[in-house]
Design a protein around this motif. Sequence first.
Motif, PDB file in Angstrom:
ATOM      1  N   LEU A 269       0.809  -1.215   0.000  1.00 22.19           N
ATOM      2  CA  LEU A 269       0.000   0.000   0.000  1.00 22.19           C
ATOM      3  C   LEU A 269       0.846   1.270   0.000  1.00 22.19           C
ATOM      4  CD1 LEU A 269      -2.760  -1.111   2.527  1.00 22.19           C
ATOM      5  CD2 LEU A 269      -3.069  -0.681   0.082  1.00 22.19           C
ATOM      6  N   GLY A 270       2.141   1.105   0.044  1.00 20.16           N
ATOM      7  CA  GLY A 270       3.000   2.275  -0.093  1.00 20.16           C
ATOM      8  C   GLY A 270       3.845   2.639   1.101  1.00 20.16           C
ATOM      9  N   ALA A 271       3.848   1.803   2.145  1.00 18.55           N
ATOM     10  CA  ALA A 271       4.743   2.086   3.268  1.00 18.55           C
ATOM     11  C   ALA A 271       6.184   1.989   2.794  1.00 18.55           C
ATOM     12  CB  ALA A 271       4.497   1.092   4.409  1.00 18.55           C
ATOM     13  N   ASN A 272       7.036   2.826   3.354  1.00 22.59           N
ATOM     14  CA  ASN A 272       8.434   2.861   2.934  1.00 22.59           C
ATOM     15  C   ASN A 272       9.302   1.838   3.629  1.00 22.59           C
ATOM     16  OD1 ASN A 272       7.154   5.690   2.833  1.00 22.59           O
ATOM     17  ND2 ASN A 272       8.837   5.841   1.367  1.00 22.59           N
TER      18      ASN A 272
ATOM     19  N   GLU B 194      14.898   6.696   1.366  1.00 22.45           N
ATOM     20  CA  GLU B 194      15.218   5.275   1.314  1.00 22.45           C
ATOM     21  C   GLU B 194      14.084   4.433   1.874  1.00 22.45           C
ATOM     22  OE1 GLU B 194      19.050   3.937   2.578  1.00 22.45           O
ATOM     23  OE2 GLU B 194      19.945   5.917   2.334  1.00 22.45           O
ATOM     24  N   SER B 195      14.000   3.185   1.402  1.00 20.42           N
ATOM     25  CA  SER B 195      13.111   2.206   2.010  1.00 20.42           C
ATOM     26  C   SER B 195      13.877   1.486   3.110  1.00 20.42           C
ATOM     27  CB  SER B 195      12.625   1.190   0.973  1.00 20.42           C
ATOM     28  OG  SER B 195      11.818   1.816   0.001  1.00 20.42           O
TER      29      SER B 195
ATOM     30  N   LEU C 241      13.836  -0.051  -9.752  1.00 20.15           N
ATOM     31  CA  LEU C 241      12.400  -0.068  -9.476  1.00 20.15           C
ATOM     32  C   LEU C 241      11.600   0.094 -10.765  1.00 20.15           C
ATOM     33  CD1 LEU C 241      12.222   2.083  -6.214  1.00 20.15           C
ATOM     34  CD2 LEU C 241      12.251  -0.390  -6.427  1.00 20.15           C
ATOM     35  N   GLU C 242      12.062   1.005 -11.627  1.00 15.33           N
ATOM     36  CA  GLU C 242      11.353   1.241 -12.884  1.00 15.33           C
ATOM     37  C   GLU C 242      11.525   0.062 -13.843  1.00 15.33           C
ATOM     38  OE1 GLU C 242      11.244   4.516 -16.549  1.00 15.33           O
ATOM     39  OE2 GLU C 242      12.555   4.797 -14.809  1.00 15.33           O
TER      40      GLU C 242
ATOM     41  N   ASN D 132       8.834  -1.115  -4.417  1.00 18.06           N
ATOM     42  CA  ASN D 132       9.755  -0.793  -3.337  1.00 18.06           C
ATOM     43  C   ASN D 132      10.868  -1.832  -3.274  1.00 18.06           C
ATOM     44  OD1 ASN D 132       8.633  -3.094  -1.935  1.00 18.06           O
ATOM     45  ND2 ASN D 132       6.904  -1.772  -1.407  1.00 18.06           N
ATOM     46  N   ARG D 133      11.793  -1.636  -2.342  1.00 21.52           N
ATOM     47  CA  ARG D 133      12.948  -2.524  -2.223  1.00 21.52           C
ATOM     48  C   ARG D 133      12.554  -3.927  -1.791  1.00 21.52           C
ATOM     49  NH1 ARG D 133      18.303   0.557  -0.234  1.00 21.52           N
ATOM     50  NH2 ARG D 133      18.032   2.490  -1.399  1.00 21.52           N
TER      51      ARG D 133
END
Length: 219
Positions: free
Chosen positions: A99-102, A125-126, A199-200, A206-207
């Motif tokens: 959901l987008g947490a780093n 950074e993640s 990532l792209e 994310n990592r």
Amino acid sequence: MGGVIRVLLVDDDPLVRVGLGMVLGAGRDLMIVGEAGDGAEAVELTRRLRPDVVLMDIRMPRMDGLAATREIRRAGPEPAVIVLTTFDTDEHLLGALRLGANGFLLKDIAPESILDAVRRAAAGESILAPSVVPRLISHAVGREEEPRPPRVTPAALDRLSEREREVAEAVATGSSNAEIGAELHMSVATVKAYVSRLLEKLGCANRVQVAILVHESRR
């Protein structure tokens, strides 16, 4: 106030918030701008106070940390959200990352590591704790009911250059950008550029997803 990292604490346990406040208070570059006891309050305070980093508990009344993270992410990639969890009992960790947490922190993490994680998250950074990465990957790989999007497969690693693959392998260990740079003799800025490209190129959010791909490619 230039350079000060603004932090919002979110936990339904007042004692946890007090403890985190004491830890973060040791960092002169950190400032607690607010506290929330549930996800709904966290969303409202995030919109009003615009913190740089949100330390987010998962299991809370009224609105849990997953729903709160989803709502915060509707507005964009900021602020950084770090999930606070007791990994052994909380099976919602991967959901938070999707959901987008780093990243995440274990609630028994050393104070110095909390300060470092908040600073790293604020820098873009993640956060992947090396001690938990293997268990996180194992948990993720075993979740057959939530398949990965078709684009993100271990075969995607074949499209990477040798240098990109080296960075991906380092990311999978949970190393920070600074640690990767020291290991591979690159500047932090160059590492950041490589991670963004990974990532792209891999279609990862994310990592954590990069780490999972690397792990699966070895099976």
